[in-house]
Design an enzyme around this catalytic site. Structure first.
Site, PDB file in Angstrom:
ATOM      1  N   HIS A 125     -20.138  16.447  -8.810  1.00 27.53           N
ATOM      2  CA  HIS A 125     -19.866  17.614  -7.961  1.00 27.53           C
ATOM      3  C   HIS A 125     -19.963  17.245  -6.476  1.00 27.53           C
ATOM      4  O   HIS A 125     -19.050  17.539  -5.696  1.00 27.53           O
ATOM      5  CB  HIS A 125     -20.878  18.710  -8.311  1.00 27.53           C
ATOM      6  CG  HIS A 125     -20.796  19.928  -7.468  1.00 27.53           C
ATOM      7  ND1 HIS A 125     -20.210  21.100  -7.906  1.00 27.53           N
ATOM      8  CD2 HIS A 125     -21.241  20.202  -6.212  1.00 27.53           C
ATOM      9  CE1 HIS A 125     -20.298  22.027  -6.959  1.00 27.53           C
ATOM     10  NE2 HIS A 125     -20.920  21.496  -5.919  1.00 27.53           N
ATOM     11  N   GLU A 126     -21.061  16.602  -6.095  1.00 30.99           N
ATOM     12  CA  GLU A 126     -21.264  16.299  -4.676  1.00 30.99           C
ATOM     13  C   GLU A 126     -20.274  15.255  -4.171  1.00 30.99           C
ATOM     14  O   GLU A 126     -19.807  15.331  -3.034  1.00 30.99           O
ATOM     15  CB  GLU A 126     -22.702  15.839  -4.439  1.00 30.99           C
ATOM     16  CG  GLU A 126     -23.763  16.861  -4.788  1.00 30.99           C
ATOM     17  CD  GLU A 126     -23.606  18.184  -4.053  1.00 30.99           C
ATOM     18  OE1 GLU A 126     -22.962  18.226  -2.990  1.00 30.99           O
ATOM     19  OE2 GLU A 126     -24.142  19.187  -4.561  1.00 30.99           O
TER      20      GLU A 126
END
Length: 337
Positions: free
Chosen positions: A191-192
């Site tokens: 995600h990051e």
């Protein structure tokens, strides 16, 4: 020129009252970032052609921060996280481990992007960061400000103003096999890193166009939690499709996350070319000449058809969507244009 500001994107574990260390980009910052990005891309279409054909290869450094032995992450776990990233990005982005550093530092272990941990956060990243804009730096610790933080990342457009702060921070317990139940399959890093490559949350701006600036992610009013079935927070004919709860850029639990969309991959390619490819410098004074696009149209006069034959390397903006010819077939590159 973009404002001198660090754009952060974060996700928090659900037991805390605030789910984000920082909110989605404020509207004025979002519009400034997108205006700069789209202007640069439109001037440099031909410069990106070679990068779009081949996978993006990302040299990746891990910086393991410990305190009293807490937070120790093995080399095997780091490799497992690299493997998760490569599986989740399905060969379109390839992550190679460039190296690992290990630091015993109590202040850095609880560093975070705001409050009492901010100074340590900035000092940690400024001290440890390796490489240029093309190099991913992943820091693992147990962020203490705000409490319950799973991860935080900088966007590509902030690199020029604050290169030493560029990178991704993740809770050490979110790595594969870690201590954070429901969040220990390595998807926090997926995600990051998506933010680090230029993606917004799927719920960016809620039920308002252009949302996350990707056409094939259905609009979503708010972040998902758990793994909801048939969730649809933006209803009506103008908002087709259920919420993208399985998308890596939502807030579902790790086991629920399974995909990026073709439009997200196209945006990643363009963001990388604009801000992280060291062979292309992202400035507003670029004078590269672009070739007129060859389009594929139907009898009704519509624009390019995804998957239809085209001439490699050309592009066209149609109905606020930029199409690009990759591998002699049209793809959606980014939107709006």
């Amino acid at each position: 020129m973009l404002p001198v500001v660090i754009y952060l994107a974060a996700v928090l574990v659900p037991f805390v009252s605030a789910r984000c260390g920082t909110q989605n980009l404020p509207r004025n910052q979002l519009l400034a970032a997108e205006s700069h990005f789209q202007s640069f891309v439109s001037q440099n279409v031909q410069s990106f052609a070679a990068a779009d054909v081949a996978p993006i290869v990302i040299p990746t450094w891990f910086h393991v921060i410990t305190s009293g032995g807490q937070g120790a992450v093995s080399d095997a776990t780091i490799q497992q996280q690299i493997d998760v990233l490569n599986a989740d990005y399905v060969g379109k982005v390839i992550f190679t481990l460039a190296g690992t550093t290990r630091q015993e530092n109590a202040a850095w272990f609880v560093a975070g992007p705001e409050g009492s941990g901010l100074s340590a956060y900035q000092n940690m990243k400024s001290t440890l960061r390796k490489g240029g804009p093309e190099t991913l730096n992943v820091y693992t610790n147990k962020p203490g400000s705000p409490a319950g933080l799973l991860g935080v990342a900088t966007f590509p457009s902030s690199y020029n103003s604050s290169p030493k702060l560029d990178g991704v921070l993740v809770h050490f317990g979110s790595l594969p096999g870690g201590s954070l139940a429901s969040y220990n399959l390595g998807r926090t890093a997926t995600h990051e890193v998506g933010h680090w490559l230029g993606l917004y949350h799927t719920f960016q701006d809620g039920c308002t166009n252009p949302g996350d600036y990707v056409d094939d992610t259905p609009a979503e009013a708010s972040p998902a939690s758990g793994c909801p079935v048939n969730r649809d927070t933006c209803t009506g004919a103008q908002w087709p499709g259920a919420d993208p709860v399985t998308n890596y850029m939502d807030y579902s639990v790790d086991s629920c996350m399974t995909n990026f969309t073709p439009g997200q991959y196209a945006r990643i390619q363009a963001q990388y070319a604009a801000y992280r490819n060291t062979g292309v410098v992202a400035t507003t004074t670029t004078t590269t000449t672009t070739k007129a696009a060859t389009t594929t149209t139907t009898a009704s006069g519509s624009g390019p058809v995804v998957g239809a034959p085209c001439t490699q390397g050309v592009s066209q903006c149609y109905n606020k969507t930029m199409y690009y010819c990759q591998g002699s077939k049209w793809i959606v590159w980014y939107a709006p244009c």
